[in-house]
Write an enzyme that holds these catalytic residues in place. Structure first.
Site, PDB file in Angstrom:
ATOM      1  CE  LYS A  22      -1.861   1.653   4.019  1.00  0.00           C
ATOM      2  NZ  LYS A  22      -1.678   3.093   4.279  1.00  0.00           N
ATOM      3  CB  CYS A 117      -4.823   5.888  10.877  1.00  0.00           C
ATOM      4  SG  CYS A 117      -5.223   4.501   9.815  1.00  0.00           S
ATOM      5  NE  ARG A 122      -0.822  10.278  10.659  1.00  0.00           N
ATOM      6  CZ  ARG A 122      -1.145   9.273   9.856  1.00  0.00           C
ATOM      7  NH1 ARG A 122      -2.369   8.811   9.848  1.00  0.00           N
ATOM      8  NH2 ARG A 122      -0.256   8.739   9.046  1.00  0.00           N
ATOM      9  N   PRO A 123       1.627  16.080  12.140  1.00  0.00           N
ATOM     10  CG  PRO A 123       3.606  16.754  13.176  1.00  0.00           C
ATOM     11  CD  PRO A 123       2.520  15.731  13.246  1.00  0.00           C
ATOM     12  CB  ILE A 124       2.614  17.887   6.704  1.00  0.00           C
ATOM     13  CG1 ILE A 124       1.762  19.158   6.636  1.00  0.00           C
ATOM     14  CG2 ILE A 124       1.755  16.648   6.624  1.00  0.00           C
ATOM     15  CD1 ILE A 124       1.159  19.391   5.239  1.00  0.00           C
ATOM     16  CG  ASP A 125       6.871  19.684  11.393  1.00  0.00           C
ATOM     17  OD1 ASP A 125       6.159  18.659  11.468  1.00  0.00           O
ATOM     18  OD2 ASP A 125       7.974  19.767  11.949  1.00  0.00           O
ATOM     19  CD  GLN A 126      10.865  18.057  10.095  1.00  0.00           C
ATOM     20  OE1 GLN A 126      11.952  18.146   9.531  1.00  0.00           O
ATOM     21  NE2 GLN A 126      10.495  18.893  11.052  1.00  0.00           N
ATOM     22  CG  ASP A 307       2.353   1.054   9.686  1.00  0.00           C
ATOM     23  OD1 ASP A 307       1.939   1.879  10.521  1.00  0.00           O
ATOM     24  OD2 ASP A 307       2.753   1.387   8.558  1.00  0.00           O
TER      25      ASP A 307
END
Ligand code: EPU
Length: 430
Positions: A22, A117, A122-126, A307
């Site tokens: 996936k 999920c 759940r940041p996306i700063d990077q 996971d």
């Protein structure tokens, strides 16, 4: 309302096939946006996250043809920027790859904030830090991420403050067509990162170092179409490994890369499970075995995968003694514990560690799939528990497991998927 109903207590025996991964498939699908030509992607898993990714790409103007249940032809030559529907994008986390792909191709991106999920924040700063290093101005407003690279995307050094699978792949996607060279440092090393690099290189990209923590991307003028097969899903394989052990059965799990499973195999062996690696298959048996308690900490690859946290927790419930399962990647990945405790487990969560008192069998109950891997854990728990387990919210499971009900039924599980009116599901099952 859809449910999975399991009449547990049956040992699994036989052979089971693993589908394409996936988390590689969704990245490769969005990366097709960069390609001026037709890409034929093989070994795609038949799951709703792949369907959603294809729908999003199609709404951007891509021409998509299903050649079979596992093969799709994607032609993005006529695609346009900023057309992805918010409702689709927010359905899954991986839609963040559209930001990198639009930026790489159009030098601008306009994409709804990704969903996925619920593991806490759940940041996306990077990702944003990386896009900015490549010359983009990024803003988040009204639920959308907008990135604009007025002078084009320009290669640069990108150092991640924390190891992120998504940020590593997104910057790789954004930088492939950049002017100059990009160096990603403190990169994630997961097999799907290598798979994405292999796909892009097959299309003419110049990426080296994928699979190590420094990745070098020399920008190229354009990418051409290709035919590419996605690698097998190590998490699907790991899920069946634990299902075999937990039911005290024996499975030969085909279409795997055993090297990707080493951390899982090692823990299972430490617990006393029989594991035999073949070239592209793995045999796992829990026949006539008792399981030892162990401690586990989830970590980025090659550590034990986050996971596999919920599925492994089920096996720890069946082990003799107290095990400690520590989550080292996500803030909050123990929402499933309440569901397992409904099935008679004795698990207490202390911060990032689950303390699992093992040794007692699980008992059938109505439970929820609170997220994708939690859903897989409920299935394994239901397979071990005598009586009928009814699992609710199975749309999470369908996001990531190709034909799990049929595959498990073929190796001896009594498992069905049913559509029932809401509260009647459990009554009917009993
Ligand atoms: N993080 C940041 N900032 C960022 C990105 C991540 O702080 O900009 C943090 C996260 O909060 C987390 C850690 O870094 O604590 C790792 O997150 P990562 O970015 O690696 O995760 P992801 O790319 O969002 C992918 C998989 C997840 C899997 C993780 C870790 C996809 C679509 N998703 O997520 O898969 O758990 O890597 O291996 O590839 C699943 O398949 O069930 C699943 C959740």
């Amino acid at each position: 309302m859809e449910n999975i109903i399991i009449n547990g207590g049956k040992k699994l025996f036989g052979e089971i096939e693993v589908s394409g991964m996936k988390n590689a498939a969704v990245a490769v699908i969005f990366a097709c946006l960069l390609v001026k030509g037709k890409c034929v992607i093989e070994n795609l898993p038949n799951i709703s996250d792949v369907d959603t990714s294809l729908k999003i790409l199609s709404s951007c103007g891509a021409n998509i043809r299903r050649l079979s249940s596992t093969v799709v032809e994607i032609d993005c030559r006529r695609a346009e920027c900023g057309r992805s529907p918010y409702e689709l994008v927010r359905k899954m986390r991986a839609s963040y790859y559209l930001i990198g792909a639009e930026l790489g191709r159009f030098h601008r991106a306009y994409v709804g904030c990704p969903g996925g999920c619920d593991f806490g924040i759940r940041p996306i700063d990077q990702h944003i830090k990386g896009f900015e290093a490549l010359g983009a101005k990024v803003s988040v407003e009204g639920g959308y991420v907008e990135a604009v690279a007025e002078n084009g995307v320009i290669g640069n050094q990108v150092y991640f403050d924390s190891v992120s699978v998504g940020a590593t792949m997104n910057i790789m996607i954004a930088a492939v067509l950049a002017k100059g060279t990009t160096m990603i440092e403190n990169a994630a090393r997961e097999p799907h990162i290598v798979d994405l690099a292999n796909f892009l290189n097959t299309c003419g990209a110049d990426i080296t170092g994928a699979g190590t923590d420094v990745i070098k991307i020399k920008g190229v003028e354009s990418l051409h179409g290709c035919t590419y097969a996605i690698i097998p899903d190590m998490i699907e394989a790991g899920t069946y490994m634990i299902a075999a052990a937990a039911t005290k059965g024996r499975l030969k799990i085909n279409n795997v890369i055993p090297k990707h499973l080493e951390s899982i195999s090692a823990k299972l062996e430490e617990m006393g499970v029989y594991v035999e690696e073949l070239d592209d298959a793995i045999i796992v048996s829990g026949e006539d075995r008792t399981f030892n308690r162990v401690n586990i900490k989830t970590l980025p690859y090659p550590g034990f995968p986050t996971d596999m946290n919920p599925q492994m927790c089920v096996l720890l419930c069946l082990a003799e003694g107290t095990s400690y399962l520590t989550e080292g990647v996500w803030d909050s990945r123990f929402r499933y514990v309440e569901e397992l405790n409904r099935m008679g487990a004795t698990i207490k969560v202390d911060g990032k560690t689950a303390v699992v008192e093992g040794g007692a069998p699980l008992t059938a109950a109505p439970v929820r799939a609170v997220d994708l891997r939690a859903g897989a854990a409920m299935i394994i728990a239901g397979l071990t528990a005598k009586g009928k387990t009814v699992i609710d919210d199975i749309y999470h499971i369908k996001r990531g497991y190709d034909g799990i009900v049929e595959k498990l039924r073929d190796v001896g599980a009594e498992i069905t998927e049913v559509i029932t009116p809401d509260p009647a599901a459990f009554d009917q099952a009993n």
